[in-house]
Design a protein around this motif. Structure first.
Motif, PDB file in Angstrom:
ATOM      1  N   UNK A 113       0.831  -1.191   0.000  1.00 25.62           N
ATOM      2  CA  UNK A 113       0.000   0.000   0.000  1.00 25.62           C
ATOM      3  C   UNK A 113       0.863   1.237   0.000  1.00 25.62           C
ATOM      4  N   UNK A 114       1.177   1.775   1.132  1.00 27.75           N
ATOM      5  CA  UNK A 114       1.830   3.071   1.108  1.00 27.75           C
ATOM      6  C   UNK A 114       2.434   3.427   2.437  1.00 27.75           C
ATOM      7  N   UNK A 115       3.134   4.514   2.422  1.00 23.57           N
ATOM      8  CA  UNK A 115       3.610   5.133   3.636  1.00 23.57           C
ATOM      9  C   UNK A 115       2.692   6.302   3.923  1.00 23.57           C
ATOM     10  N   UNK A 116       2.614   6.835   5.067  1.00 24.68           N
ATOM     11  CA  UNK A 116       3.334   6.382   6.257  1.00 24.68           C
ATOM     12  C   UNK A 116       2.663   5.165   6.884  1.00 24.68           C
ATOM     13  N   UNK A 117       3.465   4.414   7.601  1.00 27.71           N
ATOM     14  CA  UNK A 117       2.938   3.288   8.357  1.00 27.71           C
ATOM     15  C   UNK A 117       2.234   3.825   9.593  1.00 27.71           C
ATOM     16  N   UNK A 118       1.499   2.979  10.273  1.00 32.46           N
ATOM     17  CA  UNK A 118       0.737   3.409  11.440  1.00 32.46           C
ATOM     18  C   UNK A 118       1.496   3.084  12.734  1.00 32.46           C
ATOM     19  N   UNK A 119       1.757   1.802  12.987  1.00 32.94           N
ATOM     20  CA  UNK A 119       2.473   1.357  14.191  1.00 32.94           C
ATOM     21  C   UNK A 119       3.429   0.248  13.780  1.00 32.94           C
ATOM     22  N   UNK A 120       4.685   0.345  14.195  1.00 37.95           N
ATOM     23  CA  UNK A 120       5.657  -0.722  13.938  1.00 37.95           C
ATOM     24  C   UNK A 120       6.314  -1.081  15.259  1.00 37.95           C
ATOM     25  N   UNK A 121       6.182  -2.364  15.641  1.00 39.33           N
ATOM     26  CA  UNK A 121       6.756  -2.883  16.888  1.00 39.33           C
ATOM     27  C   UNK A 121       6.419  -2.010  18.098  1.00 39.33           C
ATOM     28  N   UNK A 122       5.147  -1.600  18.184  1.00 37.76           N
ATOM     29  CA  UNK A 122       4.665  -0.825  19.324  1.00 37.76           C
ATOM     30  C   UNK A 122       4.964   0.658  19.274  1.00 37.76           C
ATOM     31  N   UNK A 123       5.634   1.127  18.219  1.00 36.36           N
ATOM     32  CA  UNK A 123       6.020   2.536  18.118  1.00 36.36           C
ATOM     33  C   UNK A 123       5.099   3.269  17.136  1.00 36.36           C
ATOM     34  N   UNK A 124       4.475   4.337  17.617  1.00 35.70           N
ATOM     35  CA  UNK A 124       3.633   5.184  16.764  1.00 35.70           C
ATOM     36  C   UNK A 124       4.487   5.775  15.646  1.00 35.70           C
TER      37      UNK A 124
END
Length: 194
Positions: free
Chosen positions: A92-103
């Motif tokens: 899909x796209x950036x930005x991502x939402x949450x990665x490994x618990x990090x906003x």
């Protein structure tokens, strides 16, 4: 349509998926058809799109599930995903939402208020499907920051945005349970998670 894909696979629940190239059979772009996936698609552990000229080292933003059921979001190559034993993936796209618990979203107005679709996963493995209606007086939609906060409140440790806007559709037990924003109801899309 998301509902048709769900019914074809006897799914209980489904949401629309990732990016797509929007063109008609005559090649006209932006025809509202959701004709071809954007990036690549993995299903059943196989690359099903594209069918030729596959570049395994091209970095794409993905939402993927491993054979063990772990949700992976972020920038990855096909080669990386295959090493991680990914069974299902779409771009899909950036930005991502949450990665490994990090906003990942800092700007509270990120991309304004719109219909949204996202998928997340809690630490215990529970998958969260989220669809937010929008572009209506009674339901203006959400920013990506809003989506991030909803996912965090529900315990997501990984979450990624899928295609929103006219595509945002949630199917549950035989019915589309949200109010899609497309002028003619549920929009055709290239991919879905079910």
């Amino acid at each position: 349509k998301t509902s048709e894909m769900a019914e074809e696979h006897n799914a209980i629940a489904a949401i629309n998926g990732g990016s797509f190239v929007d063109k008609s059979s005559d090649g006209t772009l932006y025809a509202g058809t959701g004709a071809e996936p954007g990036g690549f698609v993995i299903s059943g552990g196989r690359v099903i799109y594209p069918t030729t000229n596959i570049n395994k080292n091209n970095v794409e933003n993905v939402i993927a599930f491993t054979k063990g059921g772990q949700l992976i979001v972020g920038d990855h190559t096909l080669e990386e995903l295959q090493k991680l034993n990914v069974q299902e993936a779409m771009c899909f796209r950036r930005p991502n939402i949450i990665i490994n618990g990090v906003r990942q979203i800092k700007n509270k107005a990120e991309e304004g208020l719109n219909p949204r679709t996202a998928v997340g996963q809690k630490a215990d493995g529970t998958i969260i499907f989220l669809v937010i209606d929008g572009r209506k007086i009674t339901a203006p939609g959400a920013s990506l920051y809003d989506v991030q906060e909803i996912m965090m409140e529900r315990g997501a440790i990984n979450a990624g945005a899928l295609d929103g806007g006219y595509s945002s559709t949630m199917y549950y037990k035989g019915n589309v349970i949200n109010s899609p924003n497309a002028w003619d109801g549920e929009r055709t899309v290239a991919t879905a998670f079910y």
